[in-house]
Design a protein around this motif. Structure first.
Motif, short mmCIF file in Angstrom:
data_model
loop_
_atom_site.label_atom_id
_atom_site.label_comp_id
_atom_site.label_asym_id
_atom_site.label_seq_id
_atom_site.Cartn_x
_atom_site.Cartn_y
_atom_site.Cartn_z
N ARG A 1 0.83 -1.21 0.00
CA ARG A 1 0.00 0.00 0.00
C ARG A 1 0.87 1.27 0.00
NH1 ARG A 1 -5.04 -1.00 3.54
NH2 ARG A 1 -5.53 -2.33 1.78
N ASP B 1 2.26 1.79 -3.41
CA ASP B 1 1.22 2.36 -4.28
C ASP B 1 1.13 3.86 -4.07
OD1 ASP B 1 0.59 -0.04 -5.35
OD2 ASP B 1 -1.32 -0.29 -4.31
N ALA B 2 1.11 4.27 -2.79
CA ALA B 2 0.96 5.69 -2.48
C ALA B 2 2.11 6.50 -3.05
CB ALA B 2 0.88 5.89 -0.96
N LEU C 1 2.30 8.74 -6.25
CA LEU C 1 1.97 10.17 -6.23
C LEU C 1 3.14 11.03 -5.76
CD1 LEU C 1 -1.53 9.73 -4.61
CD2 LEU C 1 -1.11 10.38 -6.98
N LYS D 1 3.04 10.98 1.76
CA LYS D 1 2.97 11.47 3.14
C LYS D 1 1.58 12.01 3.45
CE LYS D 1 7.60 13.27 3.68
NZ LYS D 1 8.31 14.52 3.97
N SER D 2 1.00 12.72 2.48
CA SER D 2 -0.31 13.32 2.73
C SER D 2 -1.39 12.24 2.85
CB SER D 2 -0.68 14.31 1.63
OG SER D 2 -1.11 13.64 0.47
N LEU D 3 -1.09 11.03 2.36
CA LEU D 3 -2.04 9.93 2.53
C LEU D 3 -1.80 9.18 3.83
CD1 LEU D 3 -2.17 8.57 -1.13
CD2 LEU D 3 -4.09 9.50 0.17
N GLY D 4 -0.92 9.73 4.66
CA GLY D 4 -0.70 9.14 5.98
C GLY D 4 0.39 8.07 6.00
N GLN E 1 0.92 -1.27 -11.23
CA GLN E 1 0.65 -0.90 -9.83
C GLN E 1 1.57 -1.68 -8.90
OE1 GLN E 1 -3.45 -0.64 -8.88
NE2 GLN E 1 -3.07 0.03 -6.80
N ALA F 1 -4.75 12.26 7.52
CA ALA F 1 -4.95 12.04 6.08
C ALA F 1 -6.44 11.89 5.74
CB ALA F 1 -4.17 10.81 5.63
N LEU G 1 -4.33 16.46 0.21
CA LEU G 1 -3.37 17.35 -0.45
C LEU G 1 -3.22 16.95 -1.92
CD1 LEU G 1 -0.99 19.49 -0.37
CD2 LEU G 1 0.51 17.56 0.14
N ALA H 1 -7.45 3.16 -10.79
CA ALA H 1 -6.52 2.71 -9.75
C ALA H 1 -5.87 3.91 -9.06
CB ALA H 1 -5.45 1.80 -10.35
N LEU H 2 -5.60 4.95 -9.85
CA LEU H 2 -5.00 6.15 -9.27
C LEU H 2 -5.97 6.84 -8.30
CD1 LEU H 2 -2.25 7.96 -9.97
CD2 LEU H 2 -4.06 9.59 -10.39
N LEU I 1 -6.22 5.33 -4.92
CA LEU I 1 -5.16 5.63 -3.94
C LEU I 1 -5.65 6.61 -2.88
CD1 LEU I 1 -1.98 6.04 -6.20
CD2 LEU I 1 -2.75 4.03 -4.94
N GLY I 2 -6.60 7.46 -3.27
CA GLY I 2 -7.14 8.42 -2.32
C GLY I 2 -7.83 7.78 -1.14
N ILE J 1 -6.61 5.27 0.55
CA ILE J 1 -5.63 4.60 1.42
C ILE J 1 -5.83 4.94 2.91
CG2 ILE J 1 -3.15 4.59 2.04
CD1 ILE J 1 -2.53 4.31 -0.91
N PRO J 2 -6.09 6.21 3.27
CA PRO J 2 -6.26 6.48 4.71
C PRO J 2 -7.49 5.80 5.32
CG PRO J 2 -5.96 8.52 3.46
CD PRO J 2 -6.13 7.43 2.46
N MET K 1 -8.62 2.66 4.20
CA MET K 1 -8.63 1.21 3.96
C MET K 1 -8.19 0.44 5.19
SD MET K 1 -7.95 0.10 0.23
CE MET K 1 -8.34 1.01 -1.27
N LEU L 1 -6.23 13.43 -10.97
CA LEU L 1 -5.51 13.68 -9.72
C LEU L 1 -6.42 14.40 -8.71
CD1 LEU L 1 -2.06 14.57 -11.25
CD2 LEU L 1 -2.50 12.71 -9.65
N ARG M 1 -8.65 11.89 -7.24
CA ARG M 1 -7.93 11.12 -6.23
C ARG M 1 -8.07 11.80 -4.86
NH1 ARG M 1 -4.28 12.09 -2.36
NH2 ARG M 1 -3.01 13.38 -3.73
#
Lengths: 321, 258
Positions: free
Chosen positions: A201, A204-205, A208, A214-217, A263, B75, B80, B95-96, B99-100, B102-103, B105, B147, B150
C-alpha cells in the motif's frame, strides 16, 4: 482482464519448474524413483529436494526484493543489490572462507548474515532523516566498499586453492546444498519476505510522489526501515546460502509488469513467483549443460540477464518505459 | 470548522522558509495563497497538510495540532493535491483515484464505502469516461482531473491544492477552479496556492499574500491586492477595476522600473 486470465499461469509454471528441477540433472530421476531405496532415491532426497527448495526460496525473495526496490525508488532500473546488502553478505561469506570459519557448522552462513546485519545497521544510520537519495547513495557506497574489501581478501588468499574456493562461492550456485541449509536460511527469508509483502500500500501511495504519499498518511521513515530489514534479511540469507545470484531482482519485475500492469502492490506476489520460476529454470539448465562440472548459476543468470538489461536500456532511451 | 495557523515558522536549506505566519482558514470558503516565487507558499501549504513539521508555532485543525495528529487520522481529514502532478507508474485512472482511499482502507480490498467514494469522485470530475485508461496516456487536462478525483475520493474536510493549474491550458484551468469552487460551496475548506493573479481575483473568497517568508497581507481581494501591495510584493504596476458587468478584474500595466 488480461491479468485475471493469467493469474493461474504463474503458480502452474512454478509447479512445472519445481518438478523439472527435482528431475533434471546429469542423472534424470523420474517421480517413480523418488521414494526408491537406492542411489536415485538418495540423490532425490539429499541433493535434488534441498536444491529445488532453495532455488524456489532464493528466486522468490530476489524477485520480491526487486519489485519492492523498484517501487520504492520509482525507478525500473533499481534492484536489491543497490542497497549493498548482497555485497556485504558476500564479504562476510568470503571472510569466513578465508579464515576457515566455513568449516564450523553455520560458520559461512552466520558470517554472511553478520555481513548483511552490519550493512543493515549502517544503512539505518546513514539514512536517518534522509530521503531515498541519501539512502541509495549510502547503499552504493557500501556496495563498492564491500566489493573492494572482498577483492582485497581474495588478493591476500594464502594459496590459489583458497582463492579459487572463494571465487567459486562468490559466483553463486545451488550445488550440493543440504536440507540443513534450507532450514537455516528459511526463517530469515520468510521474515524478510513477510516484511516486504507488507509494503504494497505504501509503495502504491508513492506513485503520487513523496509528498503525495505522506499526505495519505504513509510514514516514509517506517517504510524505509521495513525495506532495509526486509531486503537485508531475505537477500542476506539468500547470499549466505547460495552466493551472489544477480539479475533476478532486476528482470523479473519487468516481465511481471508487462503482464500484470504497473501498480506496485499488484506485482509483489507475482514477482516472487516469477523469480522462483526463473531461478528454478536457470538452475535446471545449468545442470543440463554437457561437460564436467557445472556452469555457476550466478554466471548463467548474468549471461541471460545482461542482454535483457541492455535491451531494457535501449527501450528506456526511446522513452517507451 | 477552522484551520488556524499560529506563529508558524519553518527554516530549511532546501526550501523557502517561513517566519511567524498567523492565519485562519474557514470551511466553505476558497482561500488562495499568493506570493512571488520563493515566498514560501508551498512550504506553508505543506505545513498545513502535515507533510512538513514546522520548527515553531502550530497549524491546528479545530484546536488540534496537525503535526501531532496520527498520520492516518490527519490524512482522512486533510487531502493534499501535491505540486507537479506526479504519477510514477502507468496505472489506470481508476486505480490512481483509488489511492485516495488509502487512509480509509482497513482490509485487503476496497469496501463498499471505498467503491462508492471512488465512483462519486470520478463522476464529480467527469473522469469516468477514461477510468480504464492508464494515466500516463491521458492529456494534461484529463490527468489533472484524475488527480483531483484522487483527492476527492478520500472525502477530506479540507482540500489543499498546491499549484493545481500549472501547465494547464486556460479551459482546463477553469475546469479545476470550478471543481475547487464547487467543493467550497459544498461546505469543504479549500486552500489553493495559485500563481495567476487574475484567477485569484475571480475565484478567491479569502486571500493570503506572502512575501519573503512573511505574511504580507490577508483578507478579501480588495483589501489584499491593492496597488501598493502589488507594487511592493510583485514589483508590478497593477490595479483592480470593475468591468462592465460589475465584476472585479485585475489590470496589469507593466513592471515597475527600479
Amino acid at each position: 482482464m488480461k491479468a485475471r486470465a493469467l493469474t493461474p499461469l504463474l503458480p502452474l509454471l512454478l509447479c512445472a519448474a519445481f518438478l523439472v528441477s527435482l528431475m533434471a540433472g546429469k542423472v534424470w530421476i523420474w517421480p517413480t524413483a523418488w521414494a526408491a531405496d537406492n542411489a536415485d532415491g538418495w540423490i532425490f532426497l539429499e541433493l535434488r529436494l534441498p536444491r529445488a527448495v532453495l532455488g524456489l526460496c532464493i528466486g522468490a525473495v530476489l524477485g520480491l526484493s526487486g519489485a519492492v526496490m523498484q517501487g520504492y525508488l520509482r525507478n525500473p532500473l533499481a534492484d536489491p543489490t543497490v542497497l549493498g546488502v548482497s555485497a556485504s553478505a558476500a564479504l562476510g561469506g568470503v571472510l569466513a572462507i578465508y579464515l576457515g570459519i566455513n568449516m564450523l557448522p553455520f560458520g559461512l552462513f552466520g558470517s554472511a548474515m553478520l555481513g548483511a546485519g552490519a550493512s543493515i545497521a549502517l544503512l539505518l544510520a546513514i539514512s536517518r532523516g534522509g530521503g531515498p537519495i541519501g539512502f541509495i547513495l549510502g547503499g552504493m557506497v557500501l556496495s563498492t566498499l564491500a566489493g573492494a574489501l572482498t577483492a582485497f581478501v581474495i588478493s591476500i588468499a594464502p594459496n590459489p586453492f583458497a582463492a579459487s574456493e572463494i571465487i567459486n562461492w562468490l559466483m553463486g550456485a545451488l550445488t550440493d546444498r543440504l536440507m540443513t541449509d534450507v532450514w537455516t536460511a528459511l526463517p530469515f527469508m520468510a521474515l524478510g519476505a513477510a516484511l516486504l509483502l507488507s509494503t504494497g500500500r505504501a509503495l502504491d501511495a508513492l506513485t503520487l510522489g513523496e509528498n503525495g504519499a505522506k499526505s495519505l498518511g504513509i510514514d516514509l521513515m517506517r517504510l524505509q526501515w521495513i525495506i532495509v530489514f526486509g531486503v537485508g534479511l531475505a537477500v542476506g540469507a539468500s547470499v549466505a546460502v547460495s552466493g551472489v545470484v544477480g539479475f533476478v531482482g532486476l528482470i523479473v519485475p519487468h516481465l511481471i509488469r508487462a503482464i500484470y500492469g504497473e501498480q506496485p502492490s499488484r506485482i509483489l506476489l507475482p514477482s516472487a513467483l516469477g523469480g522462483a520460476v526463473l531461478t528454478l529454470t536457470a538452475d535446471s539448465l545449468v545442470r543440463l549443460v554437457p561437460g564436467p562440472g557445472e556452469v555457476r548459476l550466478g554466471i548463467a543468470m548474468a549471461v541471460l540477464g545482461a542482454p535483457f538489461f541492455l535491451l531494457l536500456l535501449l527501450r528506456y532511451r526511446k522513452g517507451s518505459i | 470548522m477552522t484551520l488556524t495557523v499560529r506563529n508558524l515558522s519553518f527554516a530549511h536549506a532546501r526550501q523557502p522558509s517561513l517566519d511567524g505566519i498567523d492565519a485562519a482558514f474557514e470551511a466553505g470558503k476558497l482561500s488562495v495563497i499568493l506570493g512571488p516565487n520563493g515566498a514560501g507558499k508551498s512550504t506553508l501549504l505543506s505545513c498545513i497538510a502535515g507533510v512538513l513539521k514546522p520548527d515553531a508555532g502550530t497549524a491546528s485543525l479545530d484546536g488540534t495540532d496537525i503535526s501531532s495528529m496520527p498520520a492516518t487520522a490527519r490524512a482522512q481529514r486533510i487531502g493534499l493535491l501535491p505540486q507537479g502532478a506526479e504519477t510514477h507508474w502507468a496505472i489506470t485512472a481508476e486505480a490512481l483515484v483509488a489511492l485516495g482511499r488509502i487512509p480509509h482502507m482497513r482490509g485487503a480490498g476496497p469496501s463498499i464505502d471505498d467503491r462508492r467514494a471512488i465512483s462519486a469522485a470520478m463522476s464529480a470530475t467527469a473522469t469516468k469516461g477514461f477510468a480504464h485508461r492508464v494515466v500516463t496516456a491521458l492529456s494534461g487536462g484529463e490527468r489533472a482531473r484524475v488527480l483531483m478525483a484522487r483527492v476527492l475520493a478520500g472525502e477530506p474536510q479540507w482540500i489543499l491544492a498546491d499549484e493545481p493549474l500549472a501547465n494547464l491550458d486556460p479551459g482546463f484551468q477553469l475546469d479545476i477552479l470550478g471543481l475547487l469552487r464547487r467543493q467550497a460551496n459544498d461546505g469543504k475548506g479549500v486552500v489553493a496556492v495559485l500563481h495567476d493573479l487574475h484567477h485569484a481575483v475571480r475565484f478567491a473568497d479569502h486571500l493570503l499574500l506572502l512575501h519573503e517568508g512573511k505574511l504580507f497581507a490577508q483578507g478579501s481581494v480588495k483589501d489584499v491586492l491593492t496597488a501598493a501591495n502589488l507594487a511592493r510584493v510583485y514589483g508590478i504596476d497593477a490595479n483592480l477595476f470593475k468591468d462592465e458587468e460589475g465584476a472585479i478584474q485585475l489590470f496589469i500595466k507593466g513592471k515597475i522600473k527600479a
